[in-house]
Design an enzyme around this catalytic site. Sequence first.
Site, short mmCIF file in Angstrom:
data_model
loop_
_atom_site.label_atom_id
_atom_site.label_comp_id
_atom_site.label_asym_id
_atom_site.label_seq_id
_atom_site.Cartn_x
_atom_site.Cartn_y
_atom_site.Cartn_z
N GLU A 72 91.47 92.15 12.27
CA GLU A 72 90.55 91.03 12.05
C GLU A 72 89.07 91.40 12.18
OE1 GLU A 72 93.07 87.10 13.12
OE2 GLU A 72 92.32 88.16 14.89
C1 ACM Z 1 96.49 89.57 15.59
O1 ACM Z 1 97.22 88.56 15.70
N1 ACM Z 1 95.24 89.43 15.19
C2 ACM Z 1 96.97 90.90 15.86
#
Ligand code: ACM
Length: 689
Positions: free
Chosen positions: A326
Amino acid sequence: MHLIGAVILATLTAALPGPPNQTTPPGPAPRFVNTLMPQPSHLSTQEGPLTLTPAFAAITDHYRDARVDAAMARSLNRLRTQTGIPFPTSPPAATTSGALVVSVDGPGETIQSVDEDESYSLEVTPSGARLHAATVVGAMRGLETFQQLVQSDATGYFVPAVSIRDTPRFRWRGLMIDCGRHFMPLDVIKRTLDGMVAVKLNVFHWHLSEDQGFRMESRAFPKLTGMGSDGLFYTQEQAREIVAYARERGIRVVPEFDIPGHTSSWFVGYPDLASGPGPFHIEREFGVFDPVMDPTRESTYKFLDTFIAEMAIIFPDHFMHIGGDENNGAEWKANPRIQAFMREHKLQDTAALQNYFNQRLLKLLEKHGKHMVGWDEILTPDLPKDIVVQSWRGFDSLAAGARNGYDSILSAGYYLNLMSTAAAHYMVDPLPQASGLSPEQQVRILGGEACMWTEQTSPQDIDSRIWPRAAAIAERLWSPRDVDNVDDMYRRLDAESLRLEGLGLTHISQEAVSLRQLAMTQEISPLHTLASIIEPVTFDERAQIQHPNQLTPLDQLVDSLPPDPPSRHNFELLIRSYLQDPATRLQEQAELTTRFKAWIAAEPGILHLMAGSANLAQEESLAPQLTVLGTIGLEAVSYISSRLPAPAGWKAEKLAVLGEAAKPRGVVQFTVIKPLRDLVQAVPEAPNE
Ligand code: ACM
């Protein structure tokens, strides 16, 4: 395998409702009720149990060391508590009959790896039990099985005669806890490890840094916790204590320091690591944020080199998790210096820049003797093949990893924070029958990890968010693929849940504790009736409805409620059993009637408690629903049992009411709507005029 199937069928039949409080008649030997979780790979039953008496002892007859001695002492202690039988604390000098003989070939690996041999065999006969394992860890797995076999009847405690050969299906069976968003104290971590060993999980993935907190003491960089943790972090001594505690139980500890994104808390003390100008603060909201490490500065790698060197000593596992998920790339795009670096190095986009970062990081990990694990965003073909990819975005990325030659573990489908049912997790297989992977690629699927993200979870309720559902995932990762009967899983999960409570986990007891705090009285029985048929809404629904952040108190009704409470499946079974033959299922009919009446009767008491508690009063709209649902249930049973048709339109009207009741109320929802619908559907109805 077929034996297992037969045992499951036999125990399923045996588990159908019978009169309560049956006393065992004298005569036939007690029957084996299989509550093993996870199910072993091969099991057969024999005649006659091993009776547990004060003469029972556990002894080793071959290799022994401090770890196996401690594991046996823990087992004996638990047996002593469970049975009240005063087994001797020190093992007898010579082999006695009726003993458990633990025969271990050798110590196993000094640093447990994915290749540690965890298999064991266990033979129980009326004259004694024999556990054989190649390694101490294998012996620990077998000791847990022995513990789970213990049964009781009115005359005493016994272990049924069985022959078990057991080996895990997957080598990596983990549980991740996010200690960044909410810090979890040491006692939470320790009892979680106790639960993990009970269900044969073998990797504790410790998520130690997040935008919302940096939780691991660094002596080289004290401002990481000094400015990024609110004072909530693990000292190096405490981390070592956890690593040792886990090793004593055959559990690896894989630390995660999530970089280059999810790093706001690092930058509070060390803003020069960041790509953006700051100023930086510990993030209180949840989500994906812009702050990201600067991969273009040599000083970043110098910092990470020193940091990894420090952590590599504290965490001896062969793997270190670098997160990698992310990163939105916003600060990289906004920074002219970073853009110039990308042009100079012919890095097309931010993914390419992150790959550059990972390549540099990999060299640092290698220098300090570590393999890399990362979330599936790190997957690019030019990383070497000794890394492990953790797939959180779906089975496709897991399979893609395996196809490209990477060892992979599955977490998509195992997110405990989503508040799904145990059944939903149970049906997710890291290696389904039709995976489309070659045998060579299949070997690269190392296993999976349950993930406990803690945006909506506190130290008070984390046990009920992890347990017992993680035990269903543990079974999926240990047992053969064809162990997949959901009803039987729930039957054994109930038994396992109680055993886990016996280990000190609070997943059952916390509900009543929280309800008493909310109601500010010990007289919570009507509230308990309500709580037994509601559960939290999904993680995403709660996020949308309530927008909780790190400072939101997690002490509301929703926080006291376990997801997928046992009452949900049990109510489903009850209705299913009743509807199979309403004319003869009088016991089920009586049980349903009693329950529906109890729902209706609870309403005034709940309203009374709500009137005295502002926290509970927010949930006021739930109380009248009890009468609505109870009345529908009573009417339905009455029509079905009398075989008198309901007036035309009755069903449609009740189904519409149930449709309304199925919607979330605040951040909780009813667990009983689907079976109530089935009940209403079964009502005979007069034809339209
Ligand atoms: C995640 O759930 N960003 C690994």
